[in-house]
Design a protein around this motif. Structure first.
Motif, PDB file in Angstrom:
ATOM      1  N   ARG A   1       0.826  -1.210   0.000  1.00  0.00           N
ATOM      2  CA  ARG A   1       0.000   0.000   0.000  1.00  0.00           C
ATOM      3  C   ARG A   1       0.860   1.259   0.000  1.00  0.00           C
ATOM      4  N   ALA A   2       2.071   1.145   0.555  1.00  0.00           N
ATOM      5  CA  ALA A   2       2.960   2.304   0.634  1.00  0.00           C
ATOM      6  C   ALA A   2       4.375   1.837   0.919  1.00  0.00           C
ATOM      7  N   VAL A   3       5.327   2.716   0.640  1.00  0.00           N
ATOM      8  CA  VAL A   3       6.731   2.491   0.959  1.00  0.00           C
ATOM      9  C   VAL A   3       7.261   3.747   1.637  1.00  0.00           C
ATOM     10  N   LEU A   4       8.465   3.652   2.162  1.00  0.00           N
ATOM     11  CA  LEU A   4       9.113   4.820   2.740  1.00  0.00           C
ATOM     12  C   LEU A   4       9.637   5.721   1.619  1.00  0.00           C
ATOM     13  N   PRO A   5       9.754   7.020   1.864  1.00  0.00           N
ATOM     14  CA  PRO A   5      10.161   7.941   0.794  1.00  0.00           C
ATOM     15  C   PRO A   5      11.643   7.928   0.453  1.00  0.00           C
ATOM     16  N   LEU A   6      12.460   7.309   1.313  1.00  0.00           N
ATOM     17  CA  LEU A   6      13.914   7.277   1.129  1.00  0.00           C
ATOM     18  C   LEU A   6      14.436   5.897   1.468  1.00  0.00           C
ATOM     19  N   ALA A   7      15.539   5.533   0.846  1.00  0.00           N
ATOM     20  CA  ALA A   7      16.174   4.255   1.171  1.00  0.00           C
ATOM     21  C   ALA A   7      17.093   4.380   2.379  1.00  0.00           C
ATOM     22  N   SER A   8      17.719   5.534   2.555  1.00  0.00           N
ATOM     23  CA  SER A   8      18.690   5.726   3.626  1.00  0.00           C
ATOM     24  C   SER A   8      18.437   7.069   4.296  1.00  0.00           C
ATOM     25  N   TYR A   9      18.271   7.059   5.614  1.00  0.00           N
ATOM     26  CA  TYR A   9      17.926   8.276   6.338  1.00  0.00           C
ATOM     27  C   TYR A   9      18.120   8.064   7.834  1.00  0.00           C
ATOM     28  N   ASP A  10      18.076   9.158   8.568  1.00  0.00           N
ATOM     29  CA  ASP A  10      17.944   9.160  10.024  1.00  0.00           C
ATOM     30  C   ASP A  10      16.715   9.988  10.334  1.00  0.00           C
ATOM     31  N   LEU A  11      15.918   9.543  11.287  1.00  0.00           N
ATOM     32  CA  LEU A  11      14.755  10.340  11.687  1.00  0.00           C
ATOM     33  C   LEU A  11      15.234  11.514  12.515  1.00  0.00           C
ATOM     34  N   SER A  12      14.669  12.685  12.243  1.00  0.00           N
ATOM     35  CA  SER A  12      15.011  13.851  13.051  1.00  0.00           C
ATOM     36  C   SER A  12      13.717  14.456  13.588  1.00  0.00           C
ATOM     37  N   ALA A  13      13.456  15.713  13.374  1.00  0.00           N
ATOM     38  CA  ALA A  13      12.299  16.378  13.992  1.00  0.00           C
ATOM     39  C   ALA A  13      10.999  15.662  13.660  1.00  0.00           C
ATOM     40  N   GLY A  14      10.229  15.358  14.699  1.00  0.00           N
ATOM     41  CA  GLY A  14       8.978  14.630  14.538  1.00  0.00           C
ATOM     42  C   GLY A  14       7.757  15.524  14.491  1.00  0.00           C
ATOM     43  N   PHE A  15       6.645  14.903  14.217  1.00  0.00           N
ATOM     44  CA  PHE A  15       5.355  15.574  14.102  1.00  0.00           C
ATOM     45  C   PHE A  15       4.946  16.181  15.446  1.00  0.00           C
ATOM     46  N   GLY A  16       4.420  17.404  15.389  1.00  0.00           N
ATOM     47  CA  GLY A  16       3.848  18.034  16.575  1.00  0.00           C
ATOM     48  C   GLY A  16       4.825  18.794  17.456  1.00  0.00           C
ATOM     49  N   LEU A  17       6.108  18.792  17.118  1.00  0.00           N
ATOM     50  CA  LEU A  17       7.077  19.535  17.932  1.00  0.00           C
ATOM     51  C   LEU A  17       6.805  21.033  17.828  1.00  0.00           C
ATOM     52  N   THR A  18       7.187  21.762  18.857  1.00  0.00           N
ATOM     53  CA  THR A  18       7.106  23.217  18.837  1.00  0.00           C
ATOM     54  C   THR A  18       8.462  23.772  19.240  1.00  0.00           C
ATOM     55  N   GLY A  19       8.684  25.018  18.919  1.00  0.00           N
ATOM     56  CA  GLY A  19       9.940  25.649  19.291  1.00  0.00           C
ATOM     57  C   GLY A  19      10.328  26.723  18.315  1.00  0.00           C
ATOM     58  N   PRO A  20      11.520  27.277  18.488  1.00  0.00           N
ATOM     59  CA  PRO A  20      11.940  28.417  17.664  1.00  0.00           C
ATOM     60  C   PRO A  20      12.185  28.087  16.188  1.00  0.00           C
ATOM     61  N   LEU A  21      12.284  26.812  15.849  1.00  0.00           N
ATOM     62  CA  LEU A  21      12.525  26.458  14.445  1.00  0.00           C
ATOM     63  C   LEU A  21      11.262  26.521  13.589  1.00  0.00           C
ATOM     64  N   TRP A  22      10.081  26.549  14.227  1.00  0.00           N
ATOM     65  CA  TRP A  22       8.826  26.515  13.483  1.00  0.00           C
ATOM     66  C   TRP A  22       7.916  27.652  13.902  1.00  0.00           C
ATOM     67  N   GLU A  23       7.138  28.158  12.942  1.00  0.00           N
ATOM     68  CA  GLU A  23       6.172  29.205  13.244  1.00  0.00           C
ATOM     69  C   GLU A  23       5.031  28.662  14.095  1.00  0.00           C
ATOM     70  N   ALA A  24       4.708  27.394  13.916  1.00  0.00           N
ATOM     71  CA  ALA A  24       3.644  26.724  14.671  1.00  0.00           C
ATOM     72  C   ALA A  24       4.125  25.299  14.930  1.00  0.00           C
ATOM     73  N   GLU A  25       3.205  24.404  15.244  1.00  0.00           N
ATOM     74  CA  GLU A  25       3.584  23.000  15.423  1.00  0.00           C
ATOM     75  C   GLU A  25       4.206  22.449  14.148  1.00  0.00           C
ATOM     76  N   HIS A  26       5.193  21.587  14.340  1.00  0.00           N
ATOM     77  CA  HIS A  26       5.832  20.922  13.204  1.00  0.00           C
ATOM     78  C   HIS A  26       4.822  19.949  12.608  1.00  0.00           C
ATOM     79  N   GLY A  27       4.457  20.168  11.355  1.00  0.00           N
ATOM     80  CA  GLY A  27       3.375  19.412  10.734  1.00  0.00           C
ATOM     81  C   GLY A  27       3.802  18.173   9.979  1.00  0.00           C
ATOM     82  N   GLY A  28       5.040  17.729  10.162  1.00  0.00           N
ATOM     83  CA  GLY A  28       5.491  16.550   9.420  1.00  0.00           C
ATOM     84  C   GLY A  28       6.548  15.783  10.169  1.00  0.00           C
ATOM     85  N   GLN A  29       7.188  14.889   9.452  1.00  0.00           N
ATOM     86  CA  GLN A  29       8.308  14.112   9.974  1.00  0.00           C
ATOM     87  C   GLN A  29       9.514  14.429   9.114  1.00  0.00           C
ATOM     88  N   ASP A  30      10.639  14.739   9.764  1.00  0.00           N
ATOM     89  CA  ASP A  30      11.862  15.025   9.031  1.00  0.00           C
ATOM     90  C   ASP A  30      12.723  13.770   8.941  1.00  0.00           C
TER      91      ASP A  30
END
Length: 178
Positions: free
Chosen positions: A48-77
């Protein structure tokens, strides 16, 4: 002789069917390897789906807040090297390829159920608006455009083109373990 001819004809038909089955097996093995590269290890006919990359490290997750974002982080990095290929997580139609302010170069893939998948901060895109893409087709590459602290993919999932949902949960619901 007629019976012998029928037996010979059926044997030839069986040989041809076996050759086609062997070719299909080889094709499936290759398809399985591609799917496994992008995190899917189940039945190729049920993907039904695959991951968007073959090689990666997970970083900023969904829903985080802080100075890097204007509002809640709306995705997964997904941190990755600049230029790493990004693939279509599912079959869909490209509905946007454009610079989108803080998102940088963004490609939006719209799935048949209306879900939008946003690929943000790309270095480049290899697709155009209106293009139909299949699961695992390359759509662009990882970059650091827009508001970004380094090369990564910001992936957003928006059911019915609405508000974002946690991409990790969406991927897990489709049998993946990022």
């Amino acid at each position: 002789m007629a019976l012998a001819e029928q037996v010979a004809e059926r044997q030839q038909t069986l040989v041809a069917l076996n050759r086609r089955a062997a070719a299909r097996d080889r094709e499936l093995i290759g398809h399985r390897e591609v799917l496994a590269t992008y995190g899917y290890h189940g039945d190729p006919d049920a993907v039904r789906a695959v991951l968007p990359l073959a090689s990666y490290d997970l970083s900023a997750g969904f829903g985080l807040t802080g100075p890097l974002w204007e509002a809640e982080h709306g995705g997964q990095d997904f941190s990755a090297y600049a230029g790493e290929p990004l693939v279509a997580v599912a079959d869909g139609v490209v509905t946007e390829v454009a610079y989108a302010g803080p998102y940088g170069l963004r490609t939006i893939l719209t799935l048949p159920d209306g879900t939008e998948v946003w690929y943000c901060h790309q270095t480049d895109a290899t697709v155009v608006v209106g293009q139909e893409v299949a699961l695992t087709d390359v759509i662009g590459s990882v970059g650091s455009t827009g508001n970004s602290t380094g090369p990564h993919l910001h992936l957003e999932v928006r059911p019915a083109a609405g508000s974002p949902v946690d991409p990790m949960e969406w991927l897990r619901d489709r049998g993946l373990e990022p």
